[in-house]
Design a protein around this motif. Sequence first.
Motif, mmCIF file in Angstrom:
data_model
loop_
_atom_site.group_PDB
_atom_site.id
_atom_site.type_symbol
_atom_site.label_atom_id
_atom_site.label_comp_id
_atom_site.label_asym_id
_atom_site.label_seq_id
_atom_site.Cartn_x
_atom_site.Cartn_y
_atom_site.Cartn_z
ATOM 1 N N THR A 111 -1.666 3.335 7.281
ATOM 2 C CA THR A 111 -2.645 3.265 8.374
ATOM 3 C C THR A 111 -2.181 4.063 9.590
ATOM 4 O OG1 THR A 111 -1.922 1.252 9.534
ATOM 5 C CG2 THR A 111 -3.344 0.941 7.595
ATOM 6 N N SER A 154 -7.532 -6.913 3.960
ATOM 7 C CA SER A 154 -8.626 -6.510 3.077
ATOM 8 C C SER A 154 -8.098 -6.190 1.685
ATOM 9 C CB SER A 154 -9.375 -5.306 3.662
ATOM 10 O OG SER A 154 -10.058 -5.699 4.835
ATOM 11 N N ALA A 155 -6.921 -5.555 1.626
ATOM 12 C CA ALA A 155 -6.326 -5.274 0.304
ATOM 13 C C ALA A 155 -6.053 -6.568 -0.449
ATOM 14 C CB ALA A 155 -5.044 -4.464 0.469
ATOM 15 N N SER A 181 -6.151 -3.618 7.210
ATOM 16 C CA SER A 181 -5.970 -2.962 5.913
ATOM 17 C C SER A 181 -5.300 -3.888 4.897
ATOM 18 C CB SER A 181 -5.122 -1.701 6.108
ATOM 19 O OG SER A 181 -4.767 -1.158 4.866
ATOM 20 N N TYR A 182 -4.207 -4.517 5.268
ATOM 21 C CA TYR A 182 -3.463 -5.342 4.304
ATOM 22 C C TYR A 182 -4.249 -6.610 3.952
ATOM 23 C CZ TYR A 182 0.449 -2.238 4.143
ATOM 24 O OH TYR A 182 1.216 -1.121 3.908
ATOM 25 N N LEU A 230 -11.784 -0.980 8.543
ATOM 26 C CA LEU A 230 -10.944 -1.588 7.510
ATOM 27 C C LEU A 230 -11.242 -3.066 7.310
ATOM 28 C CD1 LEU A 230 -7.608 0.322 8.286
ATOM 29 C CD2 LEU A 230 -9.035 0.583 6.256
ATOM 30 N N ARG A 271 0.847 -1.212 0.000
ATOM 31 C CA ARG A 271 0.000 0.000 0.000
ATOM 32 C C ARG A 271 0.875 1.252 0.000
ATOM 33 N NH1 ARG A 271 -3.930 1.192 3.797
ATOM 34 N NH2 ARG A 271 -4.354 2.648 2.127
ATOM 35 N N GLN A 276 -10.868 2.350 13.489
ATOM 36 C CA GLN A 276 -10.107 2.126 12.250
ATOM 37 C C GLN A 276 -10.074 0.641 11.886
ATOM 38 O OE1 GLN A 276 -5.981 3.216 12.662
ATOM 39 N NE2 GLN A 276 -5.688 3.531 10.458
ATOM 40 N N THR A 277 -9.873 -0.196 12.891
ATOM 41 C CA THR A 277 -9.787 -1.643 12.653
ATOM 42 C C THR A 277 -11.123 -2.196 12.168
ATOM 43 O OG1 THR A 277 -8.123 -1.781 14.396
ATOM 44 C CG2 THR A 277 -9.152 -3.846 13.722
ATOM 45 N N SER A 279 -3.493 -2.140 10.968
ATOM 46 C CA SER A 279 -2.629 -2.439 9.839
ATOM 47 C C SER A 279 -2.986 -3.793 9.218
ATOM 48 C CB SER A 279 -1.167 -2.420 10.307
ATOM 49 O OG SER A 279 -0.306 -2.623 9.230
ATOM 50 N N ASP A 334 2.693 -0.971 9.283
ATOM 51 C CA ASP A 334 2.464 -1.256 7.861
ATOM 52 C C ASP A 334 3.707 -1.842 7.190
ATOM 53 O OD1 ASP A 334 -0.094 -0.280 8.205
ATOM 54 O OD2 ASP A 334 0.418 1.732 7.518
#
Length: 437
Positions: free
Chosen positions: A122, A162-163, A159-160, A188, A88, A184-185, A156, A127
């Motif tokens: 994030t 889900s990406a 995010s990764y 994401l 990311r 945030q968690t 973090s 990250d």
Amino acid sequence: MSSLAHADRDTRRELPVRCMACGTVHSGTRPITACPDCGGLLDAVIDTDQALTPADLAPRPGTPGATSGVWRFAALLPAIPERDIITRWEGNTPLYADERLAAYTGLDDGQVRVKHEGHNPTGSFKDRGMTVAVSHAKAIGSALVACASTGNTSASLASYASAAGMPSLVLIPEGKISAGKLAQTIALGARVVQVEGDFDVALRLLRELTADGSVYLANSVNPFRPEGQKTIVFELLDQLGWNAPDVIALPGGNLGNTSAFGKALSEAYQVGLIDRLPRLATIQAAGAAPFAAYYASGFDHYEPVQAETLATAIKIGDPASVERARRSIEQTSGWVTSVTDAEIMDAKAWIDRIGIGCEPASAASLAGVRKLVADGEIARDATVVCVLTGNVLKDTDAITAYHLDGTPDVNRYANPPVSIPATMDALRRVVDDAIHG
Ligand code: F0G
């Protein structure tokens, strides 16, 4: 690189990991977070036989390293196939210099810089580790990635994962992480489990769940996580023209970063990128400082504690990577010390008000350097880099408590907002005050 050369490289290296206790090398092509033979902590094996120059680490167009401040250092990372890399655009964080930082620590003008990891996607250094861990999980075909967290690792990982289109599971200590990190968690996309108990309890539970490798553990006991975090050190050295500073200071919680930094420095030294080792200074919060106590005993006696601190990111009483972190401190003739919550919050307020901003745990690095300078451990003319680990917006509750709810004589740099009636007179008085102080 041709696809044939790439395939050769993948099968030849097999992502080996070595036990730091018994030295046995295992294949890292399955989820592995402890030595199957003796239970010791593992390190990814990196080839340091070939000398490297800074040119070997320049971002290369057409590779993940073109945009990622982690993967540009692929020559010193595990050889995860490029097709599996989830990035990311992490890393590439600023190294700020400001005279007011030196003034705060008591060091000579211009001697302190801060490496701001809060500029990651994030908002924390996690990250850098997560791009490697989640890419590794994808490469070995894991179905679910999981972590225990005080809030940043979880955001973090969410995010990764889900990406990557992978499900993720996070265990957090109920009611003990900042509201922003929890939000945030959730946002994401992780499945969030709030555990009754503290971080240490959550991590123990998760290590048991993941011991058979059916779920991928993304905490820093996983040897692939610290690999990504090594690039904080590589990048700051690169920003300094590969002239090593005298000291690198960082906060210590679960001690993944301290482990990663020592490994990064010794590898950079072995391949000839630097000609001397900076000394690491790991700073813990006084209420969560078992590693500082271990260091004070000459690394003779380690005892977990019941953690208590306002810096919730590092509220950890039994860090998982103690022995790897000990190696980092010993190899670099480093220090481990602790600072009080008041020292952390004053240092944070100082970093914030000079326009930089960070979360409470991050400021332990600057507060710790101030203490080590006052104690005569760090010389006033030393060159120092403090690592700021998380973004100012990660913990707004702590900001409100310091500036709005505290008393100015205790919270030295409090900056409460003023309320006025909607009149020009009242507004002009505020303007006068802002200009004349
Ligand atoms: N600073 C911040 C902002 C952190 O979130 C953490 C750890 C640390 C410092 C300490 O780093 O564990 O490598 O010694 N946060 C973990 C988490 C525990 O779950 O987000 P460490």
